[in-house]
Design an enzyme around this catalytic site. Sequence first.
Site, short mmCIF file in Angstrom:
data_model
loop_
_atom_site.label_atom_id
_atom_site.label_comp_id
_atom_site.label_asym_id
_atom_site.label_seq_id
_atom_site.Cartn_x
_atom_site.Cartn_y
_atom_site.Cartn_z
CE LYS A 133 0.35 29.35 15.48
NZ LYS A 133 -0.46 29.92 14.39
CG ASP B 266 1.00 3.92 4.72
OD1 ASP B 266 0.29 3.12 4.06
OD2 ASP B 266 1.26 3.75 5.92
CG ASP C 295 -0.21 -0.15 2.53
OD1 ASP C 295 1.04 -0.26 2.52
OD2 ASP C 295 -0.88 -0.17 3.58
#
Length: 355
Positions: free
Chosen positions: A278, A333, A228
């Site tokens: 952040k 993925d 996958d």
Amino acid sequence: MNNNPKWSDTALSRESKIQDAIKCLDETGLKIVLVIDGSNKLIGTISDGDIRRGLLSGLQLDSGVHSIIHKNALVVHPELSRESVLQLMVVNKIQQIPVVDGDGNLVGLHLWDEVTVIEERKNLMIVMAGGFGKRLMPLTESCPKPMLPIAGKPMLEHIIERAKADGFVNFIISINYLGHIIKDYFGDGSRFGVQIGYLEEENPLGTAGALSLLGEEIDEPFLVTNGDVITDIGYGDVLNFHERHQADATMAVRLYELQNPYGVVRMEGTQIVGFEEKPVYRSHINAGVYVLTPRCLRFLTPNQYCDMPALFETIRERQKKVVAYPMFEPWLDVGRPNDLDLANAGLNKKSIHSE
């Protein structure tokens, strides 16, 4: 003319004469001369055009080559992928690129005729395609996840085509859930110009456990990929990296960045010692592509569940050489419905885009 010239035959010292460069070009037929110093450092290159311009400017055959050297030649690192080298050749309209290591030493020469020819690899490639794909339900209720269509064909077909483009022709697909659909579609592989065999798991064995079912003798390193994972990675480059590093096990890894959406307060006890707005946290993640040497198979128990990270940990604990292949190519993925949408959008544009 030498019928089998080596790249090293193109190397001349900087004390050489123009007539030496002409002789080198004639004998090798490679259309380039690589000029090096006494320590094998690349100084520059010479082409027949450089020689022609030099002679037209008044230089003589016994003039030194130092006056016609192209000192800003495009060079590449030994671990640059074949595909990237080919792209550089096309963009720059050149047919030779010297290979130079991190210290500036000349270690090779890429030639158009060699880069564009794909040699068949005898190494086996195993695709793990037995998972249930639970996160993709209901799409996987009647279709195994690796057979879900992306840009008009199963993602498993994209993986095989990509590997075939790197010279892989011998495949084994590990199947379990709805495995008959995969076998019916791919058969023995002849329709796709490859050979395909199957490992049939009676029960799910994880991303490594199915390797314990390999009955045939394997005497070469083999490549393993999750069924996958859609990526532009050069499978051959991973194998070459593994062999260059004389590793027992190689894992492709990818840099993953996660940004904290909040400003972070750094503290020591109750005292504030700083702020970070952040921040971005970076780590390497398992990309689901591996190379193993056959002796690694002895660390598996037949028909026992095992995931690849656990196998790698066992190999490492046994004092074997385990290395990471840093990959920068697009990668995805396909585990969730939105991943499937991203893969379709990427492949329809002839490239995969990561999140």
